[in-house]
Design a protein around this motif. Structure first.
Motif, PDB file in Angstrom:
ATOM      1  N   ILE A 137       0.858  -1.185   0.075  1.00  0.00           N
ATOM      2  CA  ILE A 137       0.014   0.122   0.039  1.00  0.00           C
ATOM      3  C   ILE A 137       0.813   1.459  -0.040  1.00  0.00           C
ATOM      4  N   ASN A 138       2.266   1.081   0.045  1.00  0.00           N
ATOM      5  CA  ASN A 138       3.049   2.279  -0.024  1.00  0.00           C
ATOM      6  C   ASN A 138       3.185   3.185  -1.272  1.00  0.00           C
TER       7      ASN A 138
ATOM      8  N   ARG B 170      -1.845   9.464  -1.062  1.00  0.00           N
ATOM      9  CA  ARG B 170      -1.927   9.710   0.736  1.00  0.00           C
ATOM     10  C   ARG B 170      -3.239   9.063   0.993  1.00  0.00           C
TER      11      ARG B 170
ATOM     12  N   ARG C 139      -3.829   5.398   0.937  1.00  0.00           N
ATOM     13  CA  ARG C 139      -2.942   4.955   1.744  1.00  0.00           C
ATOM     14  C   ARG C 139      -3.392   4.929   3.259  1.00  0.00           C
TER      15      ARG C 139
ATOM     16  N   THR D 220      -4.581   1.814   5.491  1.00  0.00           N
ATOM     17  CA  THR D 220      -4.103   1.777   6.668  1.00  0.00           C
ATOM     18  C   THR D 220      -5.029   1.294   8.008  1.00  0.00           C
TER      19      THR D 220
ATOM     20  N   VAL E 139       4.703   1.069   7.969  1.00  0.00           N
ATOM     21  CA  VAL E 139       3.908   2.073   6.864  1.00  0.00           C
ATOM     22  C   VAL E 139       4.950   3.369   7.028  1.00  0.00           C
TER      23      VAL E 139
ATOM     24  N   GLN F 120       7.730   5.474   4.283  1.00  0.00           N
ATOM     25  CA  GLN F 120       7.640   6.909   3.704  1.00  0.00           C
ATOM     26  C   GLN F 120       8.818   7.842   4.140  1.00  0.00           C
TER      27      GLN F 120
END
Length: 299
Positions: A98-99, A103, A106, A110, A183, A187
């Motif tokens: 999902i990286n 935004r 994601r 999450t 997660v 980033q």
């Protein structure tokens, strides 16, 4: 206290002052309980009489005279060596997948994957309904409808199935703190490294993952490993809520439930402390072993 340490504290007194509240709580609620457990492990203490020193008797009793502890030890080790690595890899793979989402997507993904960890305790009735021992249980109903079984199976009562089911439910709840750390760690990886990697001959996502992403996430990977070790060794709620306390022939007994049995029901605090000390050193040893393995493979 030596002079260099005093000078260091003097130069950074604001930082140490900000750390003081945490250090006080850490000493009172982490270091002190561990130290007291080690001391009480050598005593007979029932919370009514003063502790009485009995030497190594509690530890001898654990390994030579407590058959249930041996079952709990085996179950805990099985839990740890199945759910720990699987949860760790699953947490990282989901975070990695999902990286590259936007935004917003994601954040939604999450939240969706982290929800089972938050609501895990509240949905135990749903799991009991799924594995209900009668024909109205969802799993029994589905299998009987498909003709796989002819009679309902007592999933949470039959000792052959209890541990397997507990592992499945624990894995469903496993995307916890480690997942969030991964997660966040993904980033922080410098994007310019990926561009440099392409110029150096990296050809696919898996080479990118091995040579750039993992080495750039050392702190998060070690933190995730530590958290998974703690979680996998301290399984208790899943067993109590689904298999009962105690479970059938102690098939779902873990070291934490055994500690709860002697500590909060029988009030044999010295004996419970000895078990807690054994569990603590198992976690420490496993943590050291996993950390060394990660460092040796270059992660």
């Amino acid at each position: 206290m030596n002079k260099p340490l005093i000078r260091t504290i003097g130069r950074h007194k604001e930082s140490y002052l900000l750390m003081t509240p945490f250090m006080i709580f850490f000493l009172l609620f982490t270091i002190l309980p561990v130290a007291l457990s080690i001391v009480l492990g050598f005593t007979y203490y029932n919370m009514i009489e003063p502790p009485r020193f009995i030497g190594w008797y509690n530890y001898i009793r654990l390994f030579l005279d407590d058959d249930i502890f041996i079952i709990a030890l085996k179950n805990t080790m099985f839990f740890a060596f199945v759910t720990g690595p699987v949860s760790y890899l699953l947490s990282f793979l989901v975070a990695w997948m999902i990286n590259d989402l936007s935004r917003t997507l994601r954040s939604i993904a999450t939240t969706v994957f982290y929800i089972p960890t938050i609501i895990g305790v509240s949905v135990f009735p749903m799991w009991r309904l799924i594995f209900s021992p009668d024909a109205y249980g969802y799993l029994n109903g589905m299998l009987m409808g498909l003709g796989i079984i002819s009679d309902p199976v007592a999933w949470l009562i039959d000792k052959e199935y209890i541990l397997l089911i507990l592992i499945v439910v624990q894995l469903w709840m496993s995307l916890g703190i480690s997942f969030l750390a991964f997660v966040a760690g993904l980033q922080t990886v410098d994007r310019s490294l990926y561009e440099a990697g392409v110029m150096d001959g990296i050809k696919n996502r898996f080479q990118e993952l091995w040579y750039i992403t993992l080495p750039s996430m050392i702190p998060q990977l070690i933190f995730g490993a530590v958290m998974q070790i703690v979680i996998s060794f301290s399984v208790a709620d899943v067993s109590i809520q689904l298999a009962g306390f105690p479970s059938t022939e102690y098939a779902g007994e873990t070291m934490v439930t055994h500690i709860m049995d002697y500590g909060s029901i029988r009030y044999e605090m010295g004996y419970a402390s000895a078990m807690a000390v054994v569990l603590f050193f198992m976690m420490v040893f496993t943590n050291r072993l996993v950390t060394k393995i990660l460092q040796k493979v270059g992660i």
